[in-house]
Write an enzyme that holds these catalytic residues in place. Sequence first.
Site, PDB file in Angstrom:
ATOM      1  N   GLN A 150       0.833  -1.197   0.000  1.00 57.27           N
ATOM      2  CA  GLN A 150       0.000   0.000   0.000  1.00 57.27           C
ATOM      3  C   GLN A 150       0.875   1.257   0.000  1.00 57.27           C
ATOM      4  O   GLN A 150       0.627   2.223  -0.723  1.00 57.27           O
ATOM      5  CB  GLN A 150      -0.887   0.007   1.253  1.00 57.27           C
ATOM      6  CG  GLN A 150      -2.039   0.963   1.198  1.00 57.27           C
ATOM      7  CD  GLN A 150      -2.955   0.637   0.043  1.00 57.27           C
ATOM      8  OE1 GLN A 150      -3.067   1.427  -0.883  1.00 57.27           O
ATOM      9  NE2 GLN A 150      -3.582  -0.517   0.035  1.00 57.27           N
ATOM     10  N   GLU A 208     -10.297   1.696   3.618  1.00 61.33           N
ATOM     11  CA  GLU A 208     -10.593   1.294   2.236  1.00 61.33           C
ATOM     12  C   GLU A 208     -10.396  -0.224   2.065  1.00 61.33           C
ATOM     13  O   GLU A 208     -11.284  -0.924   1.601  1.00 61.33           O
ATOM     14  CB  GLU A 208      -9.655   2.066   1.296  1.00 61.33           C
ATOM     15  CG  GLU A 208      -9.914   1.798  -0.174  1.00 61.33           C
ATOM     16  CD  GLU A 208      -8.794   2.350  -1.052  1.00 61.33           C
ATOM     17  OE1 GLU A 208      -7.721   2.739  -0.522  1.00 61.33           O
ATOM     18  OE2 GLU A 208      -8.976   2.379  -2.283  1.00 61.33           O
TER      19      GLU A 208
END
Lengths: 423, 423
Positions: free
Chosen positions: B251, B319
Amino acid sequence: MKIVKVSGDVTIKRTVDGGTEAQRETVKEIIANVRSNGDDALKAYTEKFDSVMLEALQVEQEEIKEAYQHVDSKLVEIIKEAAANIRSYHEKQLRPSWLTTEENGTILGQKVTPLDSVGVYVPGGTAAYPSSVLMNVIPAKVAGVKRIVMVSPPGEDGSIPAGVLVAADLAGVKEIYKVGGAQAIAALAYGTKTIAPVDKITGPGNIYVALAKREVFGDVDIDMIAGPSEIAVLADDTAKADEVAADLLSQAEHDVRASSVLVTPSMALAEAVQREVEVQCAALPRREIAEQSIRDFGAIYVAANMEEVVETVNQLAPEHLEIMTANGMELLGKIRHAGAIFIGRYSSEPVGDYFAGPNHVLPTNGTARFSSPLSVDDFQKKSSIISYSEQALRDNGSKIAEFARLEGLEAHARAVESRLKKQ
Amino acid sequence: MKIVKVSGDVTIKRTVDGGTEAQRETVKEIIANVRSNGDDALKAYTEKFDSVMLEALQVEQEEIKEAYQHVDSKLVEIIKEAAANIRSYHEKQLRPSWLTTEENGTILGQKVTPLDSVGVYVPGGTAAYPSSVLMNVIPAKVAGVKRIVMVSPPGEDGSIPAGVLVAADLAGVKEIYKVGGAQAIAALAYGTKTIAPVDKITGPGNIYVALAKREVFGDVDIDMIAGPSEIAVLADDTAKADEVAADLLSQAEHDVRASSVLVTPSMALAEAVQREVEVQCAALPRREIAEQSIRDFGAIYVAANMEEVVETVNQLAPEHLEIMTANGMELLGKIRHAGAIFIGRYSSEPVGDYFAGPNHVLPTNGTARFSSPLSVDDFQKKSSIISYSEQALRDNGSKIAEFARLEGLEAHARAVESRLKKQ
């Protein structure tokens, strides 16, 4: 009401009130003040705008009980029946979470979860509609939202209209506050000592409420910001002119900016409706509003044939569409854009405004091209579910890593490979 | 990566780029210019911003054929398989229109209709992700949208990256234009001679694209405006520290503003992951980006117990959520807020970014509290259907009229009564 022959593209004449610079500034100031000063700011604004000094913001159980004394018991029964119809319709919109499984152990799915909390705004004064309470609260309730908060500006006597309180109680609202305007929206979005914040705000309001909703959007979700109401009637010469006219006027009486339109292949019907609108309008209590609305935003479009009629309606993408033709159902497949579709002469729009069950919060201003009526979906959200087994990752891991490298994301590839390199 | 003991409320540190006043002005100017000067404005901006003078805006069939020569055929097969998985998952989201009938002749229902047309924005340069093409186009295709347009800024040689063209072709896009930035959004919203307008615009982009989407919103629909990407890993001491670290870094390599967070009841895991992140990060090609992201927006939260871990995750509303615990599935019911939930150690986030099938366009910035992954629902809209029979109106008409009069809307009452008073 003017008669216009359709040629080429047709659009409903509409106005969208975006607010003035001064109004936007006022709203920003109110929001900032509520965020800093909480309940004190709410009470100060209520004194300023609603001319009443409140000791407590929250409506008490006693006041709700009292409200029932002020609403005709026959009306209470009607509100109950409407609520039951609305509940029954919206329950059919519920969707389950789902999972799929594969033999290699892969599980994919979609989890449906209600929002934690929702705030419903209800305007004050003559726009305090019990039906609006039902239409905003019941879908949230059906969706499974645990905390539903209602806010509405109090009258000068410090009370909220009895019909609104009764509707809220019947819909299952347990938390009601006497606060309106931009200050109410700020309180719902950011919270005060008395009012805990919510995740989404719905409900109609004046320009200050609309601007405040735009302003807090992103920090919380909001519903659509509705424009003036609209109706398009699609009719052939089997329709009764007096009924068409009555329906056009029921829209026109809402607001001088409401838009009422007839689309027909029949010049005879067009002329008959034109006469009827004039006659019936003259006898209405809200005659002046209806007259101005019809003059400024009304029109009768006469098209060459039914195909052109349908195409015109799709271009208009009206909030409400009534189909009054020999066989309305057979046109349903051709209608691509409309918020709600009323079929047949016994489906006058007020049937849907109050009672039948579908929501009366509908996309205005041509947004039916891409928006939907308020529904249970608006009070739930989805989460994707992904569970790969070791086998599934061994089967597909190198492909995933290769895709990641195509996009230049090496750490993505290595995250997958960190599992594969082990036994 | 800092270790923080959870106490009280926890929020992901996030930044939202709202743009500067100057950027907003530029965007407004570009939109106005495209509305006035159409294709000429598009070409002028493309020369200015993308350093290329185009004769034709539209990508030709020949260029798409050519693109296949520049993508490894093994990769083409991987893209095809990913597309098939994405299609299969999204087909399960399809919902039928429905009708209910009652004995008295009442018909109520909900008609589901695809949008007429959709525009998909694809960024240029290093952010030109084929996976993003698949994730935006396939749900629209599955929804039944007839016209899907893609826009993307050309490189200095006047071409669009081969991987993007191949993905678009495999996803079924038939109309691709070489134009990017705010000018592309303006063209999609309002149309030019070459590019007919669309009803909805989706896809990621830089700050100018995001501001332009905000600006045209209302005239057309848009998808969410995504913030920097986020992951939260929920893990107990059964998780492997190297795998957790690899996922956090996958990420972090996206963006210096990306947010990577671990939430765990295990201090031992926390410390092991902290060490692993440091070691693995040093060996990454995008090390500098990942390092800064971990430093500024990364955190390891250590909670007192699993209950507090779950509550922290719900507060974060991330998310992406990975669950790496002894039995991940049993936590699923407790997770209220997350865009996508990855369960088990073999469900590393890149599995979902590229391949498994669920959409990778997900709610960021805590909006998973009220928003959902991009889905087929975003490319369809609903219309309510109401058809009352004469009997149904005779049974209920007076109640409807009474409700209307409660709200002071006499013309509504009369519209209903105009039918009842006749034989």
